[in-house]
Design a protein around this motif. Structure first.
Motif, PDB file in Angstrom:
ATOM      1  N   MET A  63     -11.037  18.021 -43.657  1.00 25.20           N
ATOM      2  CA  MET A  63      -9.463  17.338 -43.483  1.00 25.20           C
ATOM      3  C   MET A  63      -8.997  18.849 -42.109  1.00 25.20           C
ATOM      4  O   MET A  63      -8.498  19.280 -41.159  1.00 25.20           O
ATOM      5  CB  MET A  63      -8.083  17.762 -44.733  1.00 25.20           C
ATOM      6  N   LEU A  64      -9.739  19.756 -42.465  1.00 25.53           N
ATOM      7  CA  LEU A  64      -9.101  21.265 -41.581  1.00 25.53           C
ATOM      8  C   LEU A  64     -10.325  20.695 -40.405  1.00 25.53           C
ATOM      9  O   LEU A  64      -9.673  21.511 -39.174  1.00 25.53           O
ATOM     10  CB  LEU A  64     -10.307  22.066 -42.137  1.00 25.53           C
ATOM     11  N   LYS A  65     -11.471  20.070 -40.275  1.00 27.95           N
ATOM     12  CA  LYS A  65     -11.593  19.459 -39.074  1.00 27.95           C
ATOM     13  C   LYS A  65     -11.250  18.833 -38.046  1.00 27.95           C
ATOM     14  O   LYS A  65     -11.249  19.019 -37.039  1.00 27.95           O
ATOM     15  CB  LYS A  65     -13.689  19.170 -39.418  1.00 27.95           C
ATOM     16  N   GLN A  66     -10.795  18.148 -38.871  1.00 27.84           N
ATOM     17  CA  GLN A  66      -9.831  17.146 -38.037  1.00 27.84           C
ATOM     18  C   GLN A  66      -8.596  18.270 -37.172  1.00 27.84           C
ATOM     19  O   GLN A  66      -8.098  17.140 -36.721  1.00 27.84           O
ATOM     20  CB  GLN A  66      -9.052  16.018 -39.403  1.00 27.84           C
ATOM     21  N   ALA A  67      -8.090  18.562 -38.116  1.00 31.66           N
ATOM     22  CA  ALA A  67      -7.172  19.303 -37.752  1.00 31.66           C
ATOM     23  C   ALA A  67      -7.449  19.877 -36.289  1.00 31.66           C
ATOM     24  O   ALA A  67      -6.512  20.704 -35.086  1.00 31.66           O
ATOM     25  CB  ALA A  67      -6.044  20.294 -38.510  1.00 31.66           C
ATOM     26  N   GLU A  68      -8.428  20.071 -36.220  1.00 31.63           N
ATOM     27  CA  GLU A  68      -9.337  21.227 -35.171  1.00 31.63           C
ATOM     28  C   GLU A  68      -9.599  19.957 -34.578  1.00 31.63           C
ATOM     29  O   GLU A  68     -10.334  20.558 -33.370  1.00 31.63           O
ATOM     30  CB  GLU A  68     -10.301  21.791 -35.392  1.00 31.63           C
ATOM     31  N   GLY A  69      -8.889  19.039 -34.305  1.00 35.50           N
ATOM     32  CA  GLY A  69      -9.392  18.146 -33.721  1.00 35.50           C
ATOM     33  C   GLY A  69     -10.858  17.100 -33.069  1.00 35.50           C
ATOM     34  O   GLY A  69     -10.961  16.552 -32.545  1.00 35.50           O
ATOM     35  N   GLU A  70     -11.470  16.784 -34.129  1.00 40.92           N
ATOM     36  CA  GLU A  70     -12.784  17.400 -34.529  1.00 40.92           C
ATOM     37  C   GLU A  70     -12.739  15.049 -35.412  1.00 40.92           C
ATOM     38  O   GLU A  70     -11.503  15.306 -35.512  1.00 40.92           O
ATOM     39  CB  GLU A  70     -13.337  17.337 -35.853  1.00 40.92           C
ATOM     40  N   LYS A  71     -13.746  14.596 -34.613  1.00 43.25           N
ATOM     41  CA  LYS A  71     -13.276  12.915 -34.695  1.00 43.25           C
ATOM     42  C   LYS A  71     -13.791  12.626 -36.265  1.00 43.25           C
ATOM     43  O   LYS A  71     -14.822  13.083 -36.482  1.00 43.25           O
ATOM     44  CB  LYS A  71     -13.906  12.168 -33.943  1.00 43.25           C
ATOM     45  N   ILE A  72     -13.484  12.005 -37.117  1.00 47.70           N
ATOM     46  CA  ILE A  72     -14.229  12.167 -38.424  1.00 47.70           C
ATOM     47  C   ILE A  72     -14.049  10.343 -38.495  1.00 47.70           C
ATOM     48  O   ILE A  72     -12.879   9.952 -38.031  1.00 47.70           O
ATOM     49  CB  ILE A  72     -13.109  12.724 -39.474  1.00 47.70           C
ATOM     50  N   VAL A  73     -15.293   9.271 -38.678  1.00 51.23           N
ATOM     51  CA  VAL A  73     -15.626   8.018 -38.786  1.00 51.23           C
ATOM     52  C   VAL A  73     -15.866   7.895 -40.508  1.00 51.23           C
ATOM     53  O   VAL A  73     -17.101   9.002 -40.537  1.00 51.23           O
ATOM     54  CB  VAL A  73     -16.035   7.687 -38.103  1.00 51.23           C
ATOM     55  N   SER A  74     -14.961   7.135 -41.562  1.00 48.80           N
ATOM     56  CA  SER A  74     -15.497   6.811 -42.602  1.00 48.80           C
ATOM     57  C   SER A  74     -16.352   5.721 -42.627  1.00 48.80           C
ATOM     58  O   SER A  74     -15.938   4.279 -41.264  1.00 48.80           O
ATOM     59  CB  SER A  74     -13.817   6.425 -43.184  1.00 48.80           C
ATOM     60  N   LYS A  75     -17.253   5.727 -43.097  1.00 47.26           N
ATOM     61  CA  LYS A  75     -18.179   4.363 -42.900  1.00 47.26           C
ATOM     62  C   LYS A  75     -18.375   4.284 -44.687  1.00 47.26           C
ATOM     63  O   LYS A  75     -18.012   4.756 -45.577  1.00 47.26           O
ATOM     64  CB  LYS A  75     -19.486   4.681 -42.705  1.00 47.26           C
ATOM     65  N   PRO A  76     -18.483   2.956 -44.746  1.00 42.84           N
ATOM     66  CA  PRO A  76     -19.076   2.401 -46.414  1.00 42.84           C
ATOM     67  C   PRO A  76     -20.528   2.754 -46.287  1.00 42.84           C
ATOM     68  O   PRO A  76     -21.226   2.994 -45.336  1.00 42.84           O
ATOM     69  CB  PRO A  76     -19.014   0.591 -45.736  1.00 42.84           C
ATOM     70  N   ILE A  77     -20.647   2.505 -47.401  1.00 39.43           N
ATOM     71  CA  ILE A  77     -22.027   2.720 -48.420  1.00 39.43           C
ATOM     72  C   ILE A  77     -22.827   1.745 -49.124  1.00 39.43           C
ATOM     73  O   ILE A  77     -22.361   1.029 -49.519  1.00 39.43           O
ATOM     74  CB  ILE A  77     -21.582   4.147 -49.469  1.00 39.43           C
ATOM     75  N   SER A  78     -24.458   1.762 -48.707  1.00 40.28           N
ATOM     76  CA  SER A  78     -24.725   0.597 -49.573  1.00 40.28           C
ATOM     77  C   SER A  78     -25.125   1.017 -50.400  1.00 40.28           C
ATOM     78  O   SER A  78     -25.708   2.379 -50.777  1.00 40.28           O
ATOM     79  CB  SER A  78     -25.703   0.058 -49.347  1.00 40.28           C
ATOM     80  N   PHE A  79     -24.713   0.273 -51.728  1.00 36.50           N
ATOM     81  CA  PHE A  79     -25.639   1.210 -53.022  1.00 36.50           C
ATOM     82  C   PHE A  79     -26.497   0.538 -54.060  1.00 36.50           C
ATOM     83  O   PHE A  79     -26.020  -0.762 -54.051  1.00 36.50           O
ATOM     84  CB  PHE A  79     -24.719   1.338 -54.196  1.00 36.50           C
ATOM     85  N   VAL A  80     -27.473   0.571 -54.199  1.00 36.38           N
ATOM     86  CA  VAL A  80     -28.627   0.050 -54.356  1.00 36.38           C
ATOM     87  C   VAL A  80     -28.686  -0.590 -56.310  1.00 36.38           C
ATOM     88  O   VAL A  80     -29.387   0.918 -56.003  1.00 36.38           O
ATOM     89  CB  VAL A  80     -29.658   0.212 -53.226  1.00 36.38           C
ATOM     90  N   GLU A  81     -28.920  -0.934 -56.727  1.00 34.47           N
ATOM     91  CA  GLU A  81     -28.881  -1.466 -58.109  1.00 34.47           C
ATOM     92  C   GLU A  81     -29.583  -1.346 -58.213  1.00 34.47           C
ATOM     93  O   GLU A  81     -30.093   0.214 -59.939  1.00 34.47           O
ATOM     94  CB  GLU A  81     -28.245  -2.103 -58.194  1.00 34.47           C
ATOM     95  N   ASN A  82     -31.241  -1.576 -58.031  1.00 30.86           N
ATOM     96  CA  ASN A  82     -32.478  -1.315 -58.820  1.00 30.86           C
ATOM     97  C   ASN A  82     -33.024  -0.825 -57.406  1.00 30.86           C
ATOM     98  O   ASN A  82     -33.905  -1.436 -56.118  1.00 30.86           O
ATOM     99  CB  ASN A  82     -33.347  -3.165 -58.877  1.00 30.86           C
ATOM    100  N   THR A  83     -33.580  -0.177 -57.171  1.00 30.08           N
ATOM    101  CA  THR A  83     -34.663   1.012 -56.443  1.00 30.08           C
ATOM    102  C   THR A  83     -36.331   1.037 -57.782  1.00 30.08           C
ATOM    103  O   THR A  83     -36.376   1.932 -56.512  1.00 30.08           O
ATOM    104  CB  THR A  83     -33.731   1.958 -55.780  1.00 30.08           C
ATOM    105  N   ASP A  84     -36.484   1.067 -58.230  1.00 30.16           N
ATOM    106  CA  ASP A  84     -36.949   1.230 -59.317  1.00 30.16           C
ATOM    107  C   ASP A  84     -38.842   1.012 -58.817  1.00 30.16           C
ATOM    108  O   ASP A  84     -38.781  -0.223 -57.290  1.00 30.16           O
ATOM    109  CB  ASP A  84     -37.180   0.750 -61.001  1.00 30.16           C
TER     110      ASP A  84
END
Length: 644
Positions: free
Chosen positions: A258-279
């Motif tokens: 939020m502080l960075k955004q107030a300073e003019g930085e562009k913040i982009v949200s991306k979804p996350i892939s959650f892998v159930e089985n990584t064994d």
């Protein structure tokens, strides 16, 4: 121009590594300094420790806070990167992901997917095109002026309310930490309150940003976390609650962005892939067993789930009590979901037999994509564990052949004798199924059985075998590509609406005409003895004679079908099973189960009896009503006759 970028990927146990042709991803072992201590995943094994040391860097070199990992979680890795940045090659762009959480940069990937409340898109496993599908190849072309990528979303619930209701966060600890931050860092109070009472949530402490921003983040974040850490008492926390600093950091990450955004930085949200089985797909090599002092190694494979552990123990004990002490008996247990207690009980079976060893193989990484294929096949008493035997050639390394046994088999002779059978070019050896012969002799089941066998490609039903005892020629199995073929056949058979018998029908269909048949005494199917009431009329003379001859020299009794010796100890041949069962630590459990089973049966019989009484009562009422109706009709007829 490809920019110099490094993404730190946090690991705390062995797991699948991302494909990385451009050298972007750096796996790091989080909490290496305290890895020997028990964690939420239990205690680390030597095998896991060796893998982590080989495939990851540790967060315990140079200046570090690795020992705080149980409280700081993935932040010990970020701190290490902050203080040892040159060891990463001094990249211009830096980011952090988890071994099972990865940014999704491909917009097309989520077109038909709905992220959950944490902005996670869940997937079963990583396929061969995974990295491209979710857009991780985009990282190799990040521009220098790229925005800051984070994971966030908007909820009706505020971040403060969300964290307060979580069982893994102690409310008093949370409130105290916020008071500490407001008191020591009053300059952030406005944005801290704004974040806590807003509706934007930041998740997983994940990001990708420029080097300068990363250093600003660390210089801003870690002193604040340390001021809280030093004043909290974690001694009365659960393992989950102890991870508090990592959860608190999500709040502070939100404030910082939020502080960075107030300073003019562009913040982009991306979804996350959650892998159930990584064994990882683990294998067992002949070198994993100490065979130096023994003449021969006899590998024996079982498939088991948590419901059959105690029966497996009985079978293993029967093997060991008839074993040749001059040979090595190598047990390979294909399992899914066995806990440490289950494994310990099985290890206790072999501890007094110095010539025996057990290796456990979790098959979940092998079958995660095969769940749908393995759910059918007369499912009223089979489980997916019956199909694990398909995978044996993929899991065993360096073995020429292997013996497979079902868990409901008792050995009455040394299996080394069976193992030495010369398979020549046969892919498998098995015992013909005499119960199948009884079916084709019985007029009521004959036509159906013959027709079904023809659909499997079985011309002579007398050559149908039982799959409970198999001697597998691994070299021939691999040469035929049998594992993949069997899986495909099973998937295809799932479309068949008719009843079929799991792996056994598939194996018979695939290997018909390519089976070496073993003597009947190596797989005596007790169900035949239970079903036949008259040996002179219930089965053909040849099969009946072969079966009774095998009973004169029993080497392996197979307690197949519904009735089991642990539920029906009075049945003939049950005594063989109980002889070994009473020698295991499960004996009292078997007795308890037997009593419960008997009570359930009595209850069902009582309910059936009551149901029959009720039905009889209803029938009497109906007959009384019918009788009254007839009498009434007869009286009316008489009255009409009088009038006339």
């Amino acid at each position: 121009m490809v920019n110099k970028i490094k993404i730190l990927v946090g690991y705390h146990k062995p797991a699948l590594l991302l494909k990385d042709p451009n050298g972007i991803f750096q796996p790091i072992h989080l909490g290496r300094k305290c890895a020997a201590e028990s964690s939420k995943d239990g205690n680390i094994t030597k095998e896991d420790w060796d893998w982590l040391n080989t495939n990851t860097i540790g967060d315990d070199s140079g200046e570090n806070i690795s020992e705080r990992n149980r409280e700081y979680c993935e932040l010990t890795g970020l701190y290490w990167a902050y203080k040892n940045y040159e060891k990463l090659g001094d990249p211009e762009l830096f980011g952090f992901m988890h071994y099972r959480r990865h940014f999704i940069f491909s917009s097309s990937y989520i077109l038909d997917k709905k992220p959950d409340f944490c902005n996670l898109v869940r997937t079963d496993s990583i396929n061969k095109n995974y990295e491209t599908e979710i857009g991780l190849d985009f990282l190799s072309e990040f521009p220098e002026n790229s925005p800051i990528y984070v994971c966030s979303n908007t909820l009706k619930e505020t971040p403060y309310d969300y964290h307060c209701k979580m069982s893994f966060i102690k409310r008093e600890m949370y409130d105290k930490s916020l008071d500490i931050l407001r008191t020591k860092y009053p300059e952030i109070t406005l944005y801290l309150n704004k974040y806590l009472n807003g509706h934007t949530h930041y998740w997983s402490n994940m990001f990708v940003c420029r080097k300068q921003i990363f250093f600003e983040l660390c210089e801003w974040l870690f002193p604040k976390l340390d001021s809280v850490y030093q004043k909290l008492n974690f001694s009365d926390c659960s393992i989950a609650q102890k991870r508090f600093i990592g959860y608190l950091a999500e709040n502070l990450f939100g404030v910082f962005w939020m502080l960075k955004q107030a300073e003019g930085e562009k913040i982009v949200s991306k979804p996350i892939s959650f892998v159930e089985n990584t064994d990882l797909k683990k294998t067992v090599s002949i070198e994993n067993f100490d065979t130096s002092e023994y003449k021969e190694c006899v590998p024996i494979v079982y498939s088991v789930d948590k419901n059959y552990v105690k029966y497996l123990a009985v079978s293993m004990l029967s093997v060991l009590e008839h074993a040749n002490r001059q040979k090595k008996y190598a047990f390979i247990i294909l399992e899914e979901g066995l806990n440490s207690s289950d494994k310990k009980k099985l290890l206790n079976i072999v501890k007094d037999f110095k010539f025996a060893e057990i290796k456990f193989v979790d098959v979940k990484p092998y079958i995660v994509s095969l769940k749908k294929a393995f759910i059918r096949g007369n499912t009223f008493h089979y489980t997916p564990a019956i199909y694990y035997r398909y995978l044996i050639p993929n899991i065993l390394v360096g073995f020429r052949k292997v013996l497979y046994l079902d868990c409901d088999i008792i050995l009455l002779s040394d299996v080394a004798e069976l193992y030495k059978t010369d398979l020549a070019d046969y892919p498998i050896a098995a015992v013909k199924d005499i119960e199948r012969r009884r079916w084709i002799f019985n007029p009521q089941s004959r036509e159906h059985t013959l027709k079904f066998d023809r659909s499997l490609g079985i011309v002579d039903s007398k050559n149908y075998f039982n799959s409970g005892v198999l001697l597998i020629n691994i070299e021939q199995f691999v040469k035929l590509n049998a594992s993949e073929d069997l899986i495909k056949l099973t998937e295809g058979k799932n479309k068949d609406p008719h009843e079929w018998y799991g792996d056994q029908d598939i194996l018979n269909s695939y290997f018909y005409g390519r089976v070496k048949f073993l003597p009947y005494e190596w797989n005596i199917m007790w169900v035949v003895n239970n079903r036949i009431k008259d040996w002179s009329s219930d089965i053909d003379a040849e099969s009946g004679s072969l079966y009774r001859e095998s009973l004169n020299n029993p080497k392996a009794i197979h307690y197949c079908d519904f009735e089991k010796p642990w539920n029906f100890p009075a049945l003939e041949l049950s005594s063989y099973w109980w002889k070994y069962a009473r020698k295991t630590e499960f004996y009292e459990e078997f007795i308890s189960d037997l009593n419960k089973f008997s009570e359930d049966q009595n209850k069902k019989n009582h309910e059936l009896k009551n149901d029959n009484v009720i039905r009889l009562s209803d029938l009497i009422k109906i007959k009384i009503k019918l009788l009254k109706y007839r009498l009434m009709k007869k009286n009316k007829t008489r009255r009409k006759a009088r009038i006339l």
